[in-house]
Every structure is written in C-alpha cells, then in structure tokens.
Enzyme design. Structure first.
Site, mmCIF file in Angstrom:
data_model
loop_
_atom_site.group_PDB
_atom_site.id
_atom_site.type_symbol
_atom_site.label_atom_id
_atom_site.label_comp_id
_atom_site.label_asym_id
_atom_site.label_seq_id
_atom_site.Cartn_x
_atom_site.Cartn_y
_atom_site.Cartn_z
ATOM 1 N N GLY A 82 80.467 31.693 94.811
ATOM 2 C CA GLY A 82 79.082 31.958 95.206
ATOM 3 C C GLY A 82 78.523 30.908 96.145
ATOM 4 O O GLY A 82 78.940 29.751 96.126
ATOM 5 N N ARG A 146 86.276 35.323 96.291
ATOM 6 C CA ARG A 146 86.537 34.992 94.885
ATOM 7 C C ARG A 146 87.996 35.184 94.481
ATOM 8 O O ARG A 146 88.330 35.170 93.294
ATOM 9 C CB ARG A 146 85.635 35.821 93.976
ATOM 10 C CG ARG A 146 84.165 35.454 94.139
ATOM 11 C CD ARG A 146 83.271 36.181 93.143
ATOM 12 N NE ARG A 146 81.867 35.881 93.388
ATOM 13 C CZ ARG A 146 81.207 34.859 92.839
ATOM 14 N NH1 ARG A 146 81.819 34.053 92.005
ATOM 15 N NH2 ARG A 146 79.931 34.655 93.134
ATOM 16 N N ASP A 177 86.278 26.586 88.354
ATOM 17 C CA ASP A 177 87.523 27.351 88.468
ATOM 18 C C ASP A 177 88.266 27.033 89.764
ATOM 19 O O ASP A 177 89.490 26.865 89.761
ATOM 20 C CB ASP A 177 87.232 28.858 88.429
ATOM 21 C CG ASP A 177 87.122 29.370 87.003
ATOM 22 O OD1 ASP A 177 87.425 28.588 86.065
ATOM 23 O OD2 ASP A 177 86.724 30.539 86.817
ATOM 24 N N LYS A 203 80.928 22.175 93.945
ATOM 25 C CA LYS A 203 79.849 23.057 94.355
ATOM 26 C C LYS A 203 79.457 23.973 93.221
ATOM 27 O O LYS A 203 80.330 24.545 92.573
ATOM 28 C CB LYS A 203 80.335 23.922 95.527
ATOM 29 C CG LYS A 203 79.412 25.048 95.909
ATOM 30 C CD LYS A 203 80.137 26.394 96.064
ATOM 31 C CE LYS A 203 80.565 26.962 94.725
ATOM 32 N NZ LYS A 203 81.040 28.349 94.770
ATOM 33 N N THR A 204 78.228 24.126 92.924
ATOM 34 C CA THR A 204 77.690 25.232 92.141
ATOM 35 C C THR A 204 76.212 25.014 91.905
ATOM 36 O O THR A 204 75.784 23.947 91.485
ATOM 37 C CB THR A 204 78.367 25.453 90.764
ATOM 38 O OG1 THR A 204 77.463 26.166 89.908
ATOM 39 C CG2 THR A 204 78.709 24.162 90.079
ATOM 40 N N ASP A 206 74.683 26.333 89.605
ATOM 41 C CA ASP A 206 74.464 26.344 88.161
ATOM 42 C C ASP A 206 74.432 24.950 87.557
ATOM 43 O O ASP A 206 73.936 24.757 86.447
ATOM 44 C CB ASP A 206 75.561 27.154 87.457
ATOM 45 C CG ASP A 206 75.452 28.628 87.777
ATOM 46 O OD1 ASP A 206 74.467 29.030 88.412
ATOM 47 O OD2 ASP A 206 76.363 29.382 87.383
ATOM 48 N N ARG A 425 70.422 30.745 96.545
ATOM 49 C CA ARG A 425 71.822 30.349 96.735
ATOM 50 C C ARG A 425 72.155 30.013 98.179
ATOM 51 O O ARG A 425 73.075 29.222 98.440
ATOM 52 C CB ARG A 425 72.757 31.486 96.293
ATOM 53 C CG ARG A 425 72.582 31.928 94.873
ATOM 54 C CD ARG A 425 73.760 32.747 94.399
ATOM 55 N NE ARG A 425 74.253 33.674 95.404
ATOM 56 C CZ ARG A 425 75.363 34.392 95.271
ATOM 57 N NH1 ARG A 425 76.091 34.289 94.160
ATOM 58 N NH2 ARG A 425 75.748 35.220 96.206
#
Lengths: 548, 548
Positions: A82, A146, A177, A203-204, A206, A425
């Site tokens: 993402g 992905r 992941d 990176k994220t 979240d 995002r």
C-alpha cells in the site's frame, strides 16, 4: 503532467539530512555495533538464515577523508504494498545518495511492485524523472504491487533480472511482509554466491513496523496528520451543529497506532483500541455498553453529539467475533454446495443452527445487514472479508439498540459514519516524512555501497530534531519471530502492536475520561509546509511521548 | 479549551480588509447607487415588501474626516443553518467594526441559531471570547440552528427580545433561506415602526447564493479546497495502486458548484454536474452508459482505475427519478396504512404495480438496496429522504451492470465509495475566507451604523486582490423571485445554479475529454496559511474564470 501550485513550490524543498550524511556518502564510514539476534526463536531463525544471521547493527558516521565509489553503482528499487507518503523521497534520497558516491551511478525502478523484479519490468530513473517526483505523495513514479516473492522459481527469475542489469543492490520499500521477503531474498542470493545486496526500507502508514531503532515507519506521520485534520474538522462541526454522533473508522488492520495517535491529537470523546479490546477480552456487547454510557452521560448535559474513533481491524480483536469468523470460514468451506443451494433468509437460520452455541449467540446478536455481509461477501478463498465489514455502522447500530433499551435515556442519537484510509495514504509527505524518507533512501545507498545485505535502514532520535538523527542498518533477522502462516511455522518480522504499558497508550488512558463529557476536542488543521517550525516540523505525539 | 499548535499561530493572523475599511468605519461613508429591483416578479415582490423594496445599492467609501458613532452600538448576531468556514471571522469583523465606530459598542450572540433570537437566548460576546475564535472554523462560538422565523408570532417574540436588549441591529449569517427570512424580518420591523436594522451575510459552502455583487458565498473557498485536497490524494492513490475506481460524492444538494470547482482543481476522469443532467434530460441509464464508456476506454489502455465526482443532489435532477420520487411521496402519503401492513418483499411489488409505467420502469431498474432505501427510509412527513440515498454506490452498481453486459469489456472494475461533506464545513478558514468574512462582518457593522435594513453584505472584485476589493450592501429584495413553497407562491432568494453557458462550466466542458483517459490529475494538497502568496492566497478557479 502539470503540477499544482503547491507541488510546484514543494519541488523546491530540500529535505534535511542527518548530520553524518550531509557531506555526501563518500564522507561516511560504517561503525559496527553488537551482533544482533532476534528476541526469541533464535535457533530456528539462525538455521533458516545461515548466511545473514547474527550480523552487527550498523551506524553511519561522517569523516573528513573521502572515499568515492570505485565505479558507478547500479541499483534497482521496488515499491511493495500500500501507498505511504514519502515513498518518492526514499527513491530521490537513494538516487542522490548513489550519485554522491559516484556521479554516474544508475537507478532502475521495477514497475508495478515486486513482480517487476521477477519479470524484468523496469525503467531507468533519470534526473528529470526523479526531480518531477521530489516531495510528492503517491507511489506512481514506478507503481506498486502486492506480489509476494516466496518460491525459489521466483527468486531465480529475480536473479536473472539482476544479472541482466548487473545490479549491485536491490532496495525493497515495504512493510513487515515485504521486508521479511527482502531478508529471504538476501539469504538466497548469498547462498547462491550472488554479491548483490538486498536492503529494506520500513514503510507503512499503519505504524506497526517499529522497534527501538526503527522508531516509526515512514508515511505514518503524514497519514495520521491528514486523518487528524479531518477528524478535527468533523469534531468542530459536531460541536457546532450539536446533532450528530460521528463514528469514524480509520485504517489499521492489525494495529491501532493510527487510531491511538489520532485520538491523542484530536481528543475525541471515545476511541477504541483493538489491543485493549483483546487484552480485556471485550465482547461487542461490552463495547456497545461502554459507548452507550458515554452517549448517555453527554446527553444528560445536553450534548447529543460526539466523535468516536474505531480502528479498521477492531472486529478481529474481539475474541467472540474472532471465534465466530473462524467457525464461519470453516463451515462455509466444508459445506459450500449445501450453503449455496439455500435461498434468502434460510441461509441465516441454517448457519445459526450449525454454529457452536457461543458463536450462534454472537451471530444472532448482530444486525441483519452485518449477518448478511458475513455470509455473502467472501473472498476468492471463501473466507469472510473482515475488511469489508462496516464496523463503524455496526457499532452505531449496537449503541442505538442499547440506548433504546435504557429507560433513563431521553437524549437523541443520530449518527454519521466515515471511513478514512485512501485520503491519507498518498498525501504529499509532511516535512517530517519528506526528511525522514530522503534520509532513509540515502542510508539504503550507503548500505549497498558497503555491500551490506539483509539489512533494513533506520534513522533514530527522530523526536530530537534532524541534527540529532542517527542513520544506520539493522539485520532484518533480528526483527523476526516464528509465526504460523498457511498452517506452517515461518520466520517473519513481528508486527509491533500498541503496547498497553507503553507511553502513548498510558497517556491516552490517563486522559480519556476528561474527554468523554467535556468538549476537549483539538483541531489540528491541515499539514503545513511553510510556516513556523512548531507548526510544520512537529513529530507525532507517539514519537514525542516515547521520547525518541 | 487548549488550542492546537496551528490554531495558536492562526490566532495571530490579521485578516486583510478592503482598502475603504482600513482606517476603521468612522472613516467611511455610504455612496448610493441605482435603486435595485429583482429581475422578475417585481409587482408581487414590491407589494410583499412595501417598506424595503427598491432600495439603492450601497458602496462603502473611505474619507479623511472621521464620524464616530454618537453612542455605543448594540447589535445581535445569529448563525443560521449548516456550518461554513469563516463564520467566526464574520463575527470578529462585526465586533471590531462596531468597536471602530464606538469603543463601548456591544455585540450579543444569539445561541443555537434563529431560535435564540426568538427565545431570547444569548450571551454577550466579550473581547476574550472573540479573540479565542478568530480565524477558527466551526460555528461553536454561539452554535447554529435551523429554526425558520416565519410567523408573526415568532416575529413579535423577536421584537420583544430586541426591545429588551435595546438593539440597533441584527445580523443574520445564513444561506438563501435565512437571508430571505432576514428580509421578511426587516420588512416586518419597519412596518411595525421598529428602527432596528436587519442585515444578512451570504454564507453557504454550496456556493449557490451569488450574483454579480455577491461573487461567492463565504465558506465555499475553504470547503472546496478541503475536498479537493482529499480528492487529489485519492486520485494519486488510484494512479499508484492502479486497482480501484473511486466514486466520490460531494456536498451540494441544489447546485453543483462544489463538484464543478473540485473537478477543475483536480481534473478527475469524470464529474457529473446536476444542472447538465437536468438540461439534457439524462436518465440514470444514460449516466451509467457514459461512465461505463470512460471505464471501458481506460481499461483498453490498461487503466483499471479512476476517479468520478458526484454531486449530492444529482438524483433530484434526473427527470425520471424526480418523477418517481414525486409519485412515491404521493402514493405513500395516500396509502400509508395499506403500505405499512405489507411485509418484506411484497412492498416492492405493491409499489411497482401502483406506479405509472414510466416510473415503474425506473423503479424496477434500481438495485434492490436503493429500492428499499426509497421505501423505508422516509422523513417525519413521510417523504423519501433523497439526501440519504447513496448515489455514489448506486452509480457504481449501475456502471458495473453496464460493464457486465459488454462483451468487449475485459478490464476489471472494483470500486471504493466516499462522501465528503462534514470534513470541510467546519474547517479553519483559508486566508481568503478569513479575509473575506472579516470584511463582511465589518460591512455589516457599517450597514447597521447607517441604519440600513433589508440589506445583504457584499464584497466584490474578489479575484483581483484585497486592494481592489469593494464592500457594500445589496437590498435583499433584488435577489428574489416567486417560487412555490408548500404549495403557495412565496418571494424567496433565487438559488444560483451552475450556468451551463458560464465560464466555469465552459472551461470544464472544453477540457473534460482530455481528462478521461490521460491521467491529468492535479493534486492540490492541503490548504496552506503561511507560505508563498501563490500557494496561500489563491481564489477558486470559479472566481478566477468568472474574472471577478
């Protein structure tokens, strides 16, 4: 592509680099720290990563002598998963870092995510392209994807790509992941005698990829500030109109860092934290009761409005819902044909009869539309699509039922529901993310130049101002533990969930009662790029509280 | 209330005033222009407003002599209807303007909207209170409300309040309906021999209260820039992830100004404009076909993603839907008992059989959930709640059906839906809205000081920079026409819809084909307050194109 006025001015922003990197990478050297191992499962992980286990933690230091790269460096970069604000600046930092080592270094972008590496789809990233994307949001410079690189066939195809391009290194920009996969790729390359380095960048949005070195993953700052802008605006609207309760769902499937940070920034009347729900084994009924209590208390003082924050992944942290979903997935997998033959309302009754009594109770307590959603809306593997469940609407409905049953509730309860995810995002990075990402890209270039592999970049001391920032690399294996994946134990990077004993949650827990009835809303407003440093360069409350 | 960092700095912002007002209102005088009449229905409107019809257009001019107010002015202010960014600055401007005429002037805020005036609920707005709200969003300083003041009983109660407070004037900050009511109140007061002035201020994020003097209503600028930030972020995400079509519904029940401006700012692949749909008599089927064409064209070049903007009020502009809704309202009103006695699916069949054949066709073509929504979700008067219909989801579903029927469509079509409204209504005002609103408040103070009544404030030349701004008052009656309300003709302010021959729509129509397949997205980013003037002080594209 014509740029917006803001983008035109933002192009001119020069990200601030950590002190050690300011003279360019030819003026840096690595200092080796202790050899780093994971917290647990050491033997299993060591045997899975014989060539990349137990490497030292690395730190970049500057020095007066200069050692340019002997030859131009050739590097490939992949965006995985993402979008997160700042991805383009990682690539710009990587590009500039490689050029600071040798002016003829080349950077190749694999397009469409990890599959680009496997299938040799790439483009050379020239100075013009890089310049067009500096300090912008999105991952559109090369796209993302992905595809998981997991099989040896895939790895071998990657090796072919790498050999054809004669690459010194690969940089994988991704979440937990993707960085796990980067480590596996690094190990495989070393086992095959390939000198190409594999380096990860955390990176994220979240925020669940972190530890004492990786103090935050990039993008979290910008995304959560964007959501907080909107939440603040909605809170101000709620307080002005005095007629709606706003239930706002926020991205964050596994961890509630976004919701926690947004709650600290905006001081809404309630915010649910999945990790707390799980630890206290709360049921949906418990949650609805506690929210109905807040609604009632506010109604008693004439406030029939408020704001509730809900993390996207909440339902999977409610133990009774987790059991129900597991039973449903199992049942529907085993009785697919029979289930499909049923029509309309009979499906619900059929399912209810087949569930354990506990799960049947949970199921029957759900509103009709949620029950249907659980049964109908399944992914290609037949599993319930938890992410599709409108948790914010579910909670609003459950609270309404509670209030309806309360004889002493005489207020009104009208709701508006929102979900914020895509709004943040691909936002243009805040100054913090612009600086942080650029520095991470630079660090990745240094790791490749040092022929370090299986490392993930870090920059630390983030809350102390750029002059205090330290950059370096962590062996990815030290972040791993063993988890079940598709029924088998696998070494993977452990997700960093909200720690209920940590400073951010502690601050929230200490103050949330003051935010229930009083309107203690904060209105953070939109991200600013040009104003006073206090407004433009502040870090997240989470980083601030963690003292990092 | 503790302020956010941004709010703390924004408090220090000094709004820029039109040249004529800069020395304070004691240095101003009114110049009278032509006597202004409505475009049509003159006789009817004249007879409804014998005391306030045909007043001259007024303009504020500065002069070297000074004429302070002979005694302190006493003024009341009301916020009416939905939040719009800048409301607090109108009140701050009004306060400062009154004080510039006499340092002991007093301002009273009626709380909770027009009902506060009727029920004498108010608080004195002291310098401390005013200072705490300067340049902030929301209407929470005194709250707002939607009570309509229409009956003579209500007017008489207002007069009691006004006499008890000994007010020189009332300022009504509201949209077209509220300003219509202000005019009626002004007329009533004059008829009763009451000297108190009533002055309106044009507020609405929808942008549908405008003419050659009122070039834009306040709040539109900030709201549409906030929505455009989010749309741009989503477009950047769409282009990066390359997997979703985002259907974004935007506020704007009657007019599509917001959608049009947002489309001009972000250049999405499609944007529906209600006024065009009505003019071309498009059906939902036509709309779905045209969107499916765009999806197909993009899929043919590998772009299975995009962004579509949809105005909130669209459905009411689709002639066939308008007829259907009218029939449904009528039918359900006349057969309430019979309809209520039906259960489940039989309702749909019963309704379908009773509709005209045209409307039955429209009804039967709708997706199940929308049909149910039309039947179930009715307001207290039994009418279909059009605003509750998820138009963005409806269109996404209709487009999906179209694509399903196209043998030559081999792309993928996954959607995400969004609705943006509350995110922008209470946002902190942009520099433009902060300045504009402050000037409007000042102008309102001048009108009351001049004992002008039945006027609405204007500031014009808005796209030419503050130095060129002109301030004054328009007789509200000149904005009126006769419309049917509750079955009776009433003089009301005419809503300014999007003109299909106007410069904004013309620009959109001339360029939209270039935005269908090419990714011509613009990413405007968040509103900036402190940076370069090009970034911080720009007006809307609509104002720019209208050359105002």
């Amino acid at each position: 592509m014509t740029l917006s006025t803001l983008d035109t001015f933002r192009k001119q922003y020069t990200p601030k680099l950590p002190t050690a990197l300011r003279l360019g990478l030819a003026h840096t050297a690595w200092s080796e720290g202790e050899k780093a191992e994971p917290k647990k499962d050491r033997d299993t992980i060591r045997s899975a990563f014989p060539n990349t286990y137990g490497l030292p933690i690395l730190k970049l230091q500057n020095r007066s002598e200069t050692t340019p790269a002997a030859k131009p460096l050739r590097v490939g970069v992949v965006l995985s998963g993402g979008q997160a604000p700042g991805g383009h600046n990682v690539i710009a930092g990587l590009f500039d870092g490689l050029r600071s080592l040798h002016a003829e270094s080349k950077l190749f972008g694999f397009t469409g995510g990890p599959s680009g590496l496997e299938k040799a789809k790439y483009e050379e990233l020239t100075p013009d392209i890089i310049d067009a994307y500096r300090n912008t949001g999105g991952f559109d410079i090369i796209g993302s994807g992905r595809t998981k690189l997991e099989s040896t066939e895939q790895f071998d195809r990657c090796i072919e790509t790498i050999k054809s391009l004669n690459l010194d290194g690969i940089v994988v920009i991704g979440g937990d992941d993707s960085n796990t996969n980067a480590a596996v790729l690094a190990e495989y390359f070393r086992a095959k005698g390939l000198a190409t380095s594999v380096v990860g960048v955390p990176k994220t949005i979240d925020g669940d990829l972190k530890n004492e070195y990786i103090e935050t993953s990039f993008g979290f700052d910008t995304a959560v500030k964007t959501y907080s802008e909107l939440i603040g605006n909605i809170a101000r609207d709620a307080r002005s109109a005095r007629k709606y309760w706003h239930f706002i769902k926020l991205m964050g499937r596994s961890a509630s860092h976004i919701t926690l940070e947004a709650a600290l920034r905006t001081q809404t009347n309630a915010a649910l934290i999945s990790e707390e729900v799980e630890a206290k084994k709360l049921s949906l009924n418990d949650i609805a009761t506690s929210l109905a209590d807040i609604v009632s208390e506010r109604a008693a003082v004439g406030k029939n409005y408020g704001v509730v924050l809900v993390p996207e992944g909440l339902i999977e942290f409610v133990p009774s819902m987790k059991s129900l979903i597991a039973e449903l997935n199992d049942m529907l997998a085993h009785h697919e044909a029979e289930f499909s033959s049923l029509v309309g309302d009979t499906k619900t009754a059929w399912v209810s009869a087949k569930l354990s009594s506990g799960s049947a109770g949970t199921f029957n307590d759900l509103p009709d539309n949620i029950r249907l959603q659980l049964l109908m809306d399944r992914d290609p593997h037949g599993n319930v699509q938890v992410s599709r469940i409108e948790t914010e609407a579910l909670l609003a409905e459950l609270v309404e039922r509670k209030l309806h049953d309360r004889a002493d509730f005489s207020g009104s309860f009208s709701t508006q529901r929102h979900f914020f995810g895509y709004e943040g995002r691909a936002a243009a990075p805040s100054n913090f993310d612009a600086d942080y990402c650029f520095g991470l890209g630079y660090t990745a270039a240094a790791l490749i130049n040092g022929n370090k592999t299986g490392y993930i970049c870090y920059i630390r001391n983030l809350s102390k101002g750029v002059d205090a920032w330290e950059a370096g690399g962590l062996p990815i294996t030290m972040l791993m533990n063993m988890e079940q994946r598709h029924g088998k134990p696998k070494p993977v990077i452990e997700k960093a969930l909200v720690e209920l004993s940590g400073p951010a949650f502690t601050e929230f827990a200490a103050n949330r009662n003051d935010w229930r009835v009083e309107d203690a809303f904060q209105y953070p407003g939109p991200i600013q790029y040009f104003g006073p440093s206090e407004v433009c360069d502040g870090v997240t409350r989470t980083l601030e509280l963690e003292g990092r």
